[in-house]
Enzyme design. Sequence first.
Site, PDB file in Angstrom:
ATOM      1  N   CYS A 171       0.837  -1.183   0.000  1.00  0.00           N
ATOM      2  CA  CYS A 171       0.000   0.000   0.000  1.00  0.00           C
ATOM      3  C   CYS A 171       0.875   1.238   0.000  1.00  0.00           C
ATOM      4  CB  CYS A 171      -0.866   0.027   1.250  1.00  0.00           C
ATOM      5  SG  CYS A 171      -1.932  -1.412   1.403  1.00  0.00           S
ATOM      6  N   CYS A 181      13.106  -4.372   1.852  1.00  0.00           N
ATOM      7  CA  CYS A 181      12.553  -5.189   0.766  1.00  0.00           C
ATOM      8  C   CYS A 181      13.254  -4.834  -0.547  1.00  0.00           C
ATOM      9  CB  CYS A 181      11.058  -4.920   0.632  1.00  0.00           C
ATOM     10  SG  CYS A 181      10.328  -5.609  -0.869  1.00  0.00           S
ATOM     11  N   TYR A 231      10.735  -3.730  -8.539  1.00  0.00           N
ATOM     12  CA  TYR A 231       9.449  -3.631  -9.224  1.00  0.00           C
ATOM     13  C   TYR A 231       8.518  -2.562  -8.671  1.00  0.00           C
ATOM     14  CZ  TYR A 231       4.646  -4.602 -10.483  1.00  0.00           C
ATOM     15  OH  TYR A 231       3.356  -4.473 -10.899  1.00  0.00           O
ATOM     16  N   SER A 254       7.758  -1.994 -16.606  1.00  0.00           N
ATOM     17  CA  SER A 254       8.650  -2.395 -15.511  1.00  0.00           C
ATOM     18  C   SER A 254      10.035  -2.814 -15.976  1.00  0.00           C
ATOM     19  CB  SER A 254       7.997  -3.519 -14.703  1.00  0.00           C
ATOM     20  OG  SER A 254       7.638  -4.581 -15.556  1.00  0.00           O
ATOM     21  N   ASP A 295      12.668  -8.188 -18.621  1.00  0.00           N
ATOM     22  CA  ASP A 295      11.643  -7.800 -17.649  1.00  0.00           C
ATOM     23  C   ASP A 295      12.249  -7.823 -16.252  1.00  0.00           C
ATOM     24  OD1 ASP A 295       9.207  -6.954 -16.709  1.00  0.00           O
ATOM     25  OD2 ASP A 295       8.073  -8.704 -17.372  1.00  0.00           O
ATOM     26  N   ASP A 296      11.518  -7.226 -15.313  1.00  0.00           N
ATOM     27  CA  ASP A 296      12.065  -7.151 -13.954  1.00  0.00           C
ATOM     28  C   ASP A 296      11.923  -8.467 -13.212  1.00  0.00           C
ATOM     29  OD1 ASP A 296       9.144  -6.392 -13.990  1.00  0.00           O
ATOM     30  OD2 ASP A 296       9.452  -6.644 -11.844  1.00  0.00           O
ATOM     31  N   CYS A 310       5.560 -13.843  -0.477  1.00  0.00           N
ATOM     32  CA  CYS A 310       5.892 -12.710   0.380  1.00  0.00           C
ATOM     33  C   CYS A 310       4.867 -12.635   1.498  1.00  0.00           C
ATOM     34  CB  CYS A 310       5.865 -11.411  -0.415  1.00  0.00           C
ATOM     35  SG  CYS A 310       6.142  -9.967   0.622  1.00  0.00           S
ATOM     36  N   CYS A 346      15.521  -7.966   2.999  1.00  0.00           N
ATOM     37  CA  CYS A 346      14.553  -9.062   3.035  1.00  0.00           C
ATOM     38  C   CYS A 346      14.580  -9.725   1.668  1.00  0.00           C
ATOM     39  CB  CYS A 346      13.137  -8.571   3.345  1.00  0.00           C
ATOM     40  SG  CYS A 346      11.953  -9.943   3.403  1.00  0.00           S
ATOM     41  N   CYS A 373      11.434 -13.896  -0.677  1.00  0.00           N
ATOM     42  CA  CYS A 373      10.771 -14.442  -1.871  1.00  0.00           C
ATOM     43  C   CYS A 373      11.757 -15.082  -2.849  1.00  0.00           C
ATOM     44  CB  CYS A 373       9.925 -13.360  -2.555  1.00  0.00           C
ATOM     45  SG  CYS A 373      10.861 -11.959  -3.171  1.00  0.00           S
TER      46      CYS A 373
HETATM   47  P1  5GP Z   1       3.865 -13.071 -14.278  1.00  0.00           P
HETATM   48  O1  5GP Z   1       3.216 -12.729 -15.564  1.00  0.00           O
HETATM   49  O2  5GP Z   1       5.097 -13.899 -14.409  1.00  0.00           O
HETATM   50  O3  5GP Z   1       2.913 -13.659 -13.297  1.00  0.00           O
HETATM   51  O4  5GP Z   1       4.287 -11.690 -13.606  1.00  0.00           O
HETATM   52  C1  5GP Z   1       5.431 -11.012 -14.081  1.00  0.00           C
HETATM   53  C2  5GP Z   1       5.077  -9.617 -14.446  1.00  0.00           C
HETATM   54  O5  5GP Z   1       4.300  -9.037 -13.416  1.00  0.00           O
HETATM   55  C3  5GP Z   1       6.306  -8.765 -14.620  1.00  0.00           C
HETATM   56  O6  5GP Z   1       6.140  -7.985 -15.794  1.00  0.00           O
HETATM   57  C4  5GP Z   1       6.342  -7.862 -13.402  1.00  0.00           C
HETATM   58  O7  5GP Z   1       6.698  -6.553 -13.759  1.00  0.00           O
HETATM   59  C5  5GP Z   1       4.951  -7.912 -12.866  1.00  0.00           C
HETATM   60  N1  5GP Z   1       4.899  -8.062 -11.416  1.00  0.00           N
HETATM   61  C6  5GP Z   1       5.816  -8.551 -10.576  1.00  0.00           C
HETATM   62  N2  5GP Z   1       5.378  -8.538  -9.318  1.00  0.00           N
HETATM   63  C7  5GP Z   1       4.154  -8.022  -9.353  1.00  0.00           C
HETATM   64  C8  5GP Z   1       3.187  -7.731  -8.359  1.00  0.00           C
HETATM   65  O8  5GP Z   1       3.380  -7.953  -7.164  1.00  0.00           O
HETATM   66  N3  5GP Z   1       2.034  -7.144  -8.795  1.00  0.00           N
HETATM   67  C9  5GP Z   1       1.817  -6.880 -10.118  1.00  0.00           C
HETATM   68  N4  5GP Z   1       0.669  -6.325 -10.494  1.00  0.00           N
HETATM   69  N5  5GP Z   1       2.699  -7.153 -11.068  1.00  0.00           N
HETATM   70  C10 5GP Z   1       3.849  -7.729 -10.696  1.00  0.00           C
HETATM   71 MG    MG Z   2       5.856  -5.820 -15.690  1.00  0.00          MG
END
Ligand code: 5GP
Ligand code: MG
Length: 478
Positions: free
Chosen positions: A5, A243, A249, A290, A357-358, A394, A445, A448
């Site tokens: 948040c 974190c 991200y 991202s 990607d991140d 997490c 931390c 994950c």
């Molecule tokens: P995936 O598609 O593998 O489930 O998620 C990876 C994508 O989701 C990456 O592009 C990353 O930037 C984004 N992402 C990573 N962590 C989170 C999160 O906690 N929330 C959201 N909305 N996107 C995330």
């Molecule tokens: Mg992304």
Amino acid sequence: MHEKCGVVGISLQDRDAARPLYYSLYALQHRGQEAAGIVTHDGFQQHSHVETGLVGDVFDEGDLGQLNGENGIGHVRYPTSGALDKSCAQPFSVSFKSGSLGLSHNGNLVNADEVRDELAELGHAFTSDGDTEVIAHDLARNLLEEDLVRAVKRTMGRIHGSYSLTIMHDDTVLGVRDPKGNRPLVIGELEDGYVLASESAAIDTLDGELVRDVEPGELVVLHPDGTGYDSYQLIEEDSTAHCFFEHVYFARPDSNIDGTLVYDARRELGRRLYAEAGIDTDVVMPVPDSGRAFASGYAEAAQDAGVDVNFAEGLMKNRYVGRTFIMPTQDERERAVRLKLNPIKNTVKGKRVTLIDDSIVRGTTSTQLVELMRDAGAEEVHVRIGAPPIVAPCYMGIDMATREELIASDMSVEEIRETIHADSLAYLSVDAIAETLDQQRDDLCLGCVTGEYPYDIDGEATDREVERPVIQSSLADD
Ligand code: 5GP
Ligand code: MG
């Protein structure tokens, strides 16, 4: 409740806080899109407006107009996997014998149930199952016996887990960061007041100056007249647990967290990704948004090494599609990726492409994008990720997924590569993260990506000596 948040608190000299709070929440909107709220205090009473929805939809001119007072706090809440629930929206506000309290919480307590059970036995009635209400009740109880600073200290000694809080006790705004500094919290100075916020980007939005991060275990009390603040280092621990995922991200690239500009960190992580696992292809392409800073660092490192690589923004993003995580089912998530990103075919056709990607969470995004690249005529598709494999959930406030949903929880990198149909796949090392953030591994931390947490969590391993407070005896002593 696992929530990531955004929180804010503002004290001004001669101006209502509602509008600056509203702008700050806009600046923190990326930290939570499910609900938004503001609670102000005009010296006599609290005013509150909290609703589900985006900041721009939650408040209108009339709502802001009735939020009187030069002091206030605000909150944006991230969607959790469960149903929308207004009783969990924040700031949480309540009136006690000891005065009125408002609370905005970013993070997640590990021992909320224990504290709640004890308070319930003492006669406290709870209206939500959120951990923020637990903090509010505990603090209200302590305020009956202690001054503000001691009451906060006592509460901090009872709760275990991750919390960056902005609190309003009557018209006094406070900021508290948990003793391990898991979630960010910064102090900013305005021409006519002070701000506490999850990220410095909120301070920039108000034309303020970043003063510094709130220290782990520190309480900051803003003067209600907006002229200054007092600091109390209430708890000191040997190690922190910042974190790393905030930098990778979650936070805005233009925010400064624990001494590092997030954008610089992401670019450096991209450079290291090339150094550790670079592959020379015709095109380096970020997954927007991202992956952008990672990809530009990565491409720059390749160019520095004399490689003739083309950095191309070959994926166009539809800005009007919400984050893919909002979609509840896997099928809808897949459709959302397709809606959200479309390749510019010319930059891809006949090329060897590296997608950057991140992170990979469930693997949905990478699977879809690799397929998209092949459909657009890419000859080879390589995937490079600016973080280590996410192998465990997490518990500290970033609600990414359950262990079963995490693709890396039970697959090797080679198995993931096969699953997402990439020609090659590589992630960044944990050490590269620590070095880039200029932190010891033990001060981050990394739960994950290592499966070992800096907090005492039921059924999980820990990477250091940590103990939960013993709740039953803690009311008796101190
Ligand atoms: P995936 O598609 O593998 O489930 O998620 C990876 C994508 O989701 C990456 O592009 C990353 O930037 C984004 N992402 C990573 N962590 C989170 C999160 O906690 N929330 C959201 N909305 N996107 C995330
Ligand atoms: Mg992304």
